[in-house]
Write a protein that holds these residues in place. Structure first.
Motif, PDB file in Angstrom:
ATOM      1  N   PHE A  77      -2.255   6.125   5.125  1.00  0.00           N
ATOM      2  CA  PHE A  77      -1.458   6.528   6.274  1.00  0.00           C
ATOM      3  C   PHE A  77      -2.272   6.954   7.489  1.00  0.00           C
ATOM      4  O   PHE A  77      -1.755   6.932   8.601  1.00  0.00           O
ATOM      5  CB  PHE A  77      -0.500   7.660   5.884  1.00  0.00           C
ATOM      6  CG  PHE A  77       0.640   7.177   5.048  1.00  0.00           C
ATOM      7  CD1 PHE A  77       1.707   6.521   5.625  1.00  0.00           C
ATOM      8  CD2 PHE A  77       0.639   7.360   3.682  1.00  0.00           C
ATOM      9  CE1 PHE A  77       2.761   6.058   4.856  1.00  0.00           C
ATOM     10  CE2 PHE A  77       1.686   6.912   2.899  1.00  0.00           C
ATOM     11  CZ  PHE A  77       2.746   6.257   3.487  1.00  0.00           C
ATOM     12  N   GLN A 130       0.829  -1.210   0.000  1.00  0.00           N
ATOM     13  CA  GLN A 130       0.000   0.000   0.000  1.00  0.00           C
ATOM     14  C   GLN A 130       0.860   1.256   0.000  1.00  0.00           C
ATOM     15  O   GLN A 130       0.603   2.203  -0.753  1.00  0.00           O
ATOM     16  CB  GLN A 130      -0.910   0.032   1.236  1.00  0.00           C
ATOM     17  CG  GLN A 130      -2.069  -0.909   1.201  1.00  0.00           C
ATOM     18  CD  GLN A 130      -2.862  -0.861   2.498  1.00  0.00           C
ATOM     19  OE1 GLN A 130      -2.340  -0.529   3.554  1.00  0.00           O
ATOM     20  NE2 GLN A 130      -4.134  -1.206   2.408  1.00  0.00           N
ATOM     21  N   LYS A 131       1.867   1.284   0.850  1.00  0.00           N
ATOM     22  CA  LYS A 131       2.744   2.451   0.934  1.00  0.00           C
ATOM     23  C   LYS A 131       3.516   2.647  -0.362  1.00  0.00           C
ATOM     24  O   LYS A 131       3.682   3.781  -0.824  1.00  0.00           O
ATOM     25  CB  LYS A 131       3.703   2.309   2.116  1.00  0.00           C
ATOM     26  CG  LYS A 131       3.002   2.438   3.451  1.00  0.00           C
ATOM     27  CD  LYS A 131       3.960   2.262   4.601  1.00  0.00           C
ATOM     28  CE  LYS A 131       3.246   2.388   5.930  1.00  0.00           C
ATOM     29  NZ  LYS A 131       4.150   2.280   7.073  1.00  0.00           N
ATOM     30  N   LYS A 132       3.960   1.553  -0.951  1.00  0.00           N
ATOM     31  CA  LYS A 132       4.685   1.632  -2.220  1.00  0.00           C
ATOM     32  C   LYS A 132       3.801   2.252  -3.301  1.00  0.00           C
ATOM     33  O   LYS A 132       4.253   3.089  -4.089  1.00  0.00           O
ATOM     34  CB  LYS A 132       5.119   0.219  -2.631  1.00  0.00           C
ATOM     35  CG  LYS A 132       5.942   0.152  -3.880  1.00  0.00           C
ATOM     36  CD  LYS A 132       6.327  -1.304  -4.147  1.00  0.00           C
ATOM     37  CE  LYS A 132       7.026  -1.455  -5.464  1.00  0.00           C
ATOM     38  NZ  LYS A 132       7.343  -2.865  -5.752  1.00  0.00           N
ATOM     39  N   ARG A 133       2.528   1.883  -3.314  1.00  0.00           N
ATOM     40  CA  ARG A 133       1.599   2.443  -4.297  1.00  0.00           C
ATOM     41  C   ARG A 133       1.372   3.939  -4.070  1.00  0.00           C
ATOM     42  O   ARG A 133       1.241   4.698  -5.032  1.00  0.00           O
ATOM     43  CB  ARG A 133       0.266   1.706  -4.245  1.00  0.00           C
ATOM     44  CG  ARG A 133       0.337   0.329  -4.854  1.00  0.00           C
ATOM     45  CD  ARG A 133      -0.998  -0.361  -4.806  1.00  0.00           C
ATOM     46  NE  ARG A 133      -0.915  -1.675  -5.403  1.00  0.00           N
ATOM     47  CZ  ARG A 133      -1.779  -2.628  -5.187  1.00  0.00           C
ATOM     48  NH1 ARG A 133      -2.810  -2.416  -4.394  1.00  0.00           N
ATOM     49  NH2 ARG A 133      -1.633  -3.798  -5.762  1.00  0.00           N
ATOM     50  N   VAL A 134       1.328   4.375  -2.806  1.00  0.00           N
ATOM     51  CA  VAL A 134       1.170   5.808  -2.532  1.00  0.00           C
ATOM     52  C   VAL A 134       2.379   6.576  -3.031  1.00  0.00           C
ATOM     53  O   VAL A 134       2.246   7.638  -3.650  1.00  0.00           O
ATOM     54  CB  VAL A 134       0.941   6.073  -1.029  1.00  0.00           C
ATOM     55  CG1 VAL A 134       1.064   7.547  -0.697  1.00  0.00           C
ATOM     56  CG2 VAL A 134      -0.422   5.574  -0.604  1.00  0.00           C
ATOM     57  N   TYR A 135       3.580   6.056  -2.780  1.00  0.00           N
ATOM     58  CA  TYR A 135       4.789   6.733  -3.250  1.00  0.00           C
ATOM     59  C   TYR A 135       4.817   6.809  -4.773  1.00  0.00           C
ATOM     60  O   TYR A 135       5.165   7.840  -5.354  1.00  0.00           O
ATOM     61  CB  TYR A 135       6.049   6.033  -2.729  1.00  0.00           C
ATOM     62  CG  TYR A 135       6.173   6.044  -1.223  1.00  0.00           C
ATOM     63  CD1 TYR A 135       5.768   7.144  -0.469  1.00  0.00           C
ATOM     64  CD2 TYR A 135       6.683   4.955  -0.535  1.00  0.00           C
ATOM     65  CE1 TYR A 135       5.868   7.157   0.909  1.00  0.00           C
ATOM     66  CE2 TYR A 135       6.802   4.957   0.842  1.00  0.00           C
ATOM     67  CZ  TYR A 135       6.382   6.061   1.561  1.00  0.00           C
ATOM     68  OH  TYR A 135       6.493   6.076   2.914  1.00  0.00           O
ATOM     69  N   PHE A 136       4.454   5.714  -5.428  1.00  0.00           N
ATOM     70  CA  PHE A 136       4.403   5.709  -6.884  1.00  0.00           C
ATOM     71  C   PHE A 136       3.353   6.701  -7.386  1.00  0.00           C
ATOM     72  O   PHE A 136       3.592   7.430  -8.353  1.00  0.00           O
ATOM     73  CB  PHE A 136       4.098   4.295  -7.408  1.00  0.00           C
ATOM     74  CG  PHE A 136       4.007   4.239  -8.895  1.00  0.00           C
ATOM     75  CD1 PHE A 136       5.159   4.308  -9.676  1.00  0.00           C
ATOM     76  CD2 PHE A 136       2.781   4.152  -9.528  1.00  0.00           C
ATOM     77  CE1 PHE A 136       5.080   4.268 -11.057  1.00  0.00           C
ATOM     78  CE2 PHE A 136       2.692   4.115 -10.910  1.00  0.00           C
ATOM     79  CZ  PHE A 136       3.852   4.178 -11.672  1.00  0.00           C
ATOM     80  N   HIS A 137       2.213   6.752  -6.719  1.00  0.00           N
ATOM     81  CA  HIS A 137       1.152   7.687  -7.086  1.00  0.00           C
ATOM     82  C   HIS A 137       1.659   9.129  -6.984  1.00  0.00           C
ATOM     83  O   HIS A 137       1.379   9.963  -7.854  1.00  0.00           O
ATOM     84  CB  HIS A 137      -0.044   7.475  -6.170  1.00  0.00           C
ATOM     85  CG  HIS A 137      -1.279   8.204  -6.569  1.00  0.00           C
ATOM     86  ND1 HIS A 137      -2.466   8.038  -5.928  1.00  0.00           N
ATOM     87  CD2 HIS A 137      -1.530   9.122  -7.534  1.00  0.00           C
ATOM     88  CE1 HIS A 137      -3.388   8.804  -6.476  1.00  0.00           C
ATOM     89  NE2 HIS A 137      -2.834   9.483  -7.452  1.00  0.00           N
ATOM     90  N   PHE A 138       2.419   9.424  -5.916  1.00  0.00           N
ATOM     91  CA  PHE A 138       2.945  10.775  -5.747  1.00  0.00           C
ATOM     92  C   PHE A 138       3.920  11.127  -6.873  1.00  0.00           C
ATOM     93  O   PHE A 138       3.860  12.222  -7.446  1.00  0.00           O
ATOM     94  CB  PHE A 138       3.641  10.936  -4.401  1.00  0.00           C
ATOM     95  CG  PHE A 138       4.268  12.290  -4.240  1.00  0.00           C
ATOM     96  CD1 PHE A 138       3.483  13.408  -4.034  1.00  0.00           C
ATOM     97  CD2 PHE A 138       5.642  12.447  -4.341  1.00  0.00           C
ATOM     98  CE1 PHE A 138       4.053  14.674  -3.911  1.00  0.00           C
ATOM     99  CE2 PHE A 138       6.221  13.703  -4.214  1.00  0.00           C
ATOM    100  CZ  PHE A 138       5.427  14.808  -4.003  1.00  0.00           C
ATOM    101  N   ILE A 139       4.814  10.207  -7.198  1.00  0.00           N
ATOM    102  CA  ILE A 139       5.790  10.472  -8.273  1.00  0.00           C
ATOM    103  C   ILE A 139       5.073  10.677  -9.597  1.00  0.00           C
ATOM    104  O   ILE A 139       5.378  11.611 -10.347  1.00  0.00           O
ATOM    105  CB  ILE A 139       6.816   9.325  -8.361  1.00  0.00           C
ATOM    106  CG1 ILE A 139       7.703   9.331  -7.118  1.00  0.00           C
ATOM    107  CG2 ILE A 139       7.657   9.428  -9.625  1.00  0.00           C
ATOM    108  CD1 ILE A 139       8.553   8.088  -6.952  1.00  0.00           C
ATOM    109  N   PHE A 194      -3.682   9.031   0.114  1.00  0.00           N
ATOM    110  CA  PHE A 194      -2.738   9.195   1.224  1.00  0.00           C
ATOM    111  C   PHE A 194      -3.442   9.010   2.569  1.00  0.00           C
ATOM    112  O   PHE A 194      -2.952   8.306   3.447  1.00  0.00           O
ATOM    113  CB  PHE A 194      -2.086  10.586   1.143  1.00  0.00           C
ATOM    114  CG  PHE A 194      -1.078  10.831   2.218  1.00  0.00           C
ATOM    115  CD1 PHE A 194       0.238  10.450   2.039  1.00  0.00           C
ATOM    116  CD2 PHE A 194      -1.440  11.445   3.408  1.00  0.00           C
ATOM    117  CE1 PHE A 194       1.186  10.682   3.026  1.00  0.00           C
ATOM    118  CE2 PHE A 194      -0.513  11.676   4.399  1.00  0.00           C
ATOM    119  CZ  PHE A 194       0.804  11.291   4.214  1.00  0.00           C
TER     120      PHE A 194
END
Length: 117
Positions: free
Chosen positions: A71, A18-27, A67
């Motif tokens: 989180f 889940q966290k990895k997907r949020v980071y990818f979404h932000f980028i 997010f």
């Protein structure tokens, strides 16, 4: 691996994903916002409307919701919270069943006493 450890491992793996997907979404959001600006201003695709601001704002709203889900919501409504809620509901159901059984016993004993008189 014990079943409890397996469950903890699966939960941790799910959270990391889940966290990895949020980071990818932000980028993706950041890079796309830059390209929206370039397309609108530099390539003169309807530059007087500033449509890129609407696109970025809509996407920012979606990102913020993503997010918050990962989180904020998932941090306190997690596996432990879920297990606590299940335990509370089971305890409440057991109390209710006990009350109904007691009421049934009282009704049965009252009926038996009344028929014997």
């Amino acid at each position: 691996m014990e079943p409890n450890q397996q469950e903890l491992f699966e939960y941790a793996r799910k959270r990391v994903k889940q966290k990895k997907r949020v980071y990818f979404h932000f980028i993706l959001f950041f890079v796309s916002s830059f390209f929206f600006y370039i397309i609108n201003k530099m390539l003169d695709v309807d530059p007087e409307d500033d449509w890129y601001l609407w696109a970025i704002t809509a996407w920012a709203f979606i990102f913020i919701m993503h997010f918050i889900k990962v989180f904020v919501t998932e941090s306190f409504i997690n596996k432990k919270w879920e297990q606590d809620q299940i335990a509370k509901l089971v305890a409440r159901q057991e109390r209710r069943i006990g009350q109904l059984e007691k009421k049934l016993e009282n009704d049965t004993s009252n009926t038996t006493t009344t028929t014997l008189d």
